[in-house]
Design a protein around this motif. Structure first.
Motif, PDB file in Angstrom:
ATOM      1  N   GLU A  93       0.671  -1.003   0.319  1.00 27.17           N
ATOM      2  CA  GLU A  93       0.431   0.085  -0.243  1.00 27.17           C
ATOM      3  C   GLU A  93       0.916   0.921  -0.109  1.00 27.17           C
ATOM      4  O   GLU A  93       0.778   2.094  -0.549  1.00 27.17           O
ATOM      5  N   PHE A  94       1.855   0.989   0.285  1.00 26.72           N
ATOM      6  CA  PHE A  94       2.853   2.362   0.541  1.00 26.72           C
ATOM      7  C   PHE A  94       3.040   3.013  -0.553  1.00 26.72           C
ATOM      8  O   PHE A  94       3.710   3.734  -0.842  1.00 26.72           O
ATOM      9  N   GLU A  95       3.929   1.648  -1.576  1.00 19.44           N
ATOM     10  CA  GLU A  95       4.283   1.722  -3.016  1.00 19.44           C
ATOM     11  C   GLU A  95       3.547   2.374  -3.439  1.00 19.44           C
ATOM     12  O   GLU A  95       3.108   2.895  -4.263  1.00 19.44           O
ATOM     13  N   ALA A  96       1.913   2.128  -3.310  1.00 22.90           N
ATOM     14  CA  ALA A  96       1.104   2.101  -4.202  1.00 22.90           C
ATOM     15  C   ALA A  96       0.344   4.018  -4.201  1.00 22.90           C
ATOM     16  O   ALA A  96       0.612   4.796  -5.088  1.00 22.90           O
ATOM     17  N   TYR A 135      -9.789   4.276   0.344  1.00 22.20           N
ATOM     18  CA  TYR A 135      -8.859   4.933  -0.065  1.00 22.20           C
ATOM     19  C   TYR A 135      -8.025   5.075  -1.028  1.00 22.20           C
ATOM     20  O   TYR A 135      -8.557   6.847  -1.879  1.00 22.20           O
ATOM     21  N   LEU A 136      -7.584   4.412  -1.801  1.00 21.32           N
ATOM     22  CA  LEU A 136      -6.968   4.637  -2.986  1.00 21.32           C
ATOM     23  C   LEU A 136      -7.740   4.091  -4.564  1.00 21.32           C
ATOM     24  O   LEU A 136      -7.834   5.543  -5.155  1.00 21.32           O
ATOM     25  N   GLU A 151      -9.875  14.682  -2.202  1.00 20.49           N
ATOM     26  CA  GLU A 151      -8.837  13.380  -2.113  1.00 20.49           C
ATOM     27  C   GLU A 151      -7.438  14.126  -2.839  1.00 20.49           C
ATOM     28  O   GLU A 151      -6.547  13.519  -1.651  1.00 20.49           O
ATOM     29  N   ARG A 152      -7.544  14.261  -3.679  1.00 18.02           N
ATOM     30  CA  ARG A 152      -5.807  13.872  -4.138  1.00 18.02           C
ATOM     31  C   ARG A 152      -5.572  15.155  -3.236  1.00 18.02           C
ATOM     32  O   ARG A 152      -4.191  15.622  -3.205  1.00 18.02           O
TER      33      ARG A 152
END
Ligand code: SAM
Length: 285
Positions: free
Chosen positions: A20-23, A63-64, A75-76
């Motif tokens: 998820e961090f990588e995403a 969220y992603l 959100e961005r």
């Protein structure tokens, strides 16, 4: 988002996996040009967990998905604010404003008074204190600037800060810190508490992502891009420096932040002219 009344997951349930961090890092690099090193994972994880709880998301996955959804703007913008800082203030790094006053503006004001075109750009302007500081310097030296072809552009990737800059409302204690020389240009705010029209009329604000091609036809006489590229990786920084060099008139100035450094092909043309100050000297000129 979770249904109203459902139990909001606690911080532990939001522990960010490596994947998820990588995403998130990939998304931030692609859309904002940000470089998120793996060492930033704990910081990103705790800030994001807080955001997810505030916004009632039930998982990072949800969220992603929202970041790519049809109403992603909010959100961005929230993600960008969480990964960077909007910190700024009037006349930050005052030596740049001394150079602006002593070296940059005198010939440009002459040029404008002779009917020429002058364009200054605050790129990554946050809440607007930087372009308003430029406008105060211009107005102090050239009270008739608004009647000439003399314009200042203020841009930022984040629409929230751009709206704040356009609103031109700043707390009294912030304005009180402005040097008396310029403070006199803000004698009183209008009925809505905004900075005077004499300053606002000199500036046009817009949303612009610096890692995308610039949409301008004409060139600039000076660009302030301070404390923005610090978040970019080196290849992205070099691309942005080159884009600025191409966007500057010969002899035009680039001001960058105190912890940023010029590098890459642009450094062949952007010659040092002071602390983190560069003059565009294209080959053969
Ligand atoms: C620390 S503030 C700098 C404000 C001002 N230039 C100064 O030095 O006081 C950094 C700003 O850069 C903006 N920013 C970050 N990535 C950007 C990008 N790819 N394009 C344009 N602006 C960006 C942020 O939204 C933020 O408002």
């Amino acid at each position: 988002m979770s249904a109203e009344g459902s139990i909001t997951p606690n911080a532990e349930s939001f522990a960010l996996s490596d994947q998820e961090f990588e995403a998130i890092a990939k998304f931030a690099h692609k859309h904002f040009g940000l470089a998120l090193a793996a060492s930033k994972k704990p910081l990103v994880s705790s800030r994001l967990a807080r955001k997810l709880r505030q916004r009632n998301f039930t998982s990072f996955k949800e969220y992603l998905a929202c970041l790519d959804g049809p109403n992603a703007e909010q959100e961005r913008s929230g993600l960008l604010s969480l990964l960077t800082t909007n910190v700024t203030h009037f006349f930050r790094e005052p030596h740049h404003f001394e150079t602006l006053r002593n070296d940059v503006l005198p010939p440009l004001i002459e040029q404008a008074r002779r009917g020429g075109r002058v364009r200054l750009w605050s790129a990554g302007c946050s809440n607007g204190q930087e372009p308003y500081s430029i406008a105060m310097t211009v107005l102090d030296m050239c009270p008739e600037a608004a009647k000439l072809d003399f314009k200042i552009l203020g841009t930022d990737i984040d629409p929230v800060v751009v709206r704040h800059a356009q609103a031109a409302k700043y707390p009294e204690d912030e304005l009180a810190q402005i040097d008396a020389k310029y403070r006199k240009l803000v004698p009183a705010r209008d009925a809505e508490g905004r900075l005077p029209g004499s300053l606002r009329n000199l500036i046009t604000f817009g949303v612009l992502n610096l890692i995308e091609p610039f949409p301008f036809k004409g060139r600039f006489d000076a660009i302030f891009c301070r404390n923005v590229a610090i978040y970019f990786d080196n290849p992205t920084q070099q691309k942005v420096w080159s884009a600025f060099q191409n966007a500057l008139n010969p002899g035009g100035y680039l001001f960058i932040g105190h912890s940023e450094r010029m590098s890459g092909p642009a450094s062949q043309h952007l010659k040092t002219a002071g602390i983190t100050t560069y003059v565009n000297s294209p080959a053969g000129r």
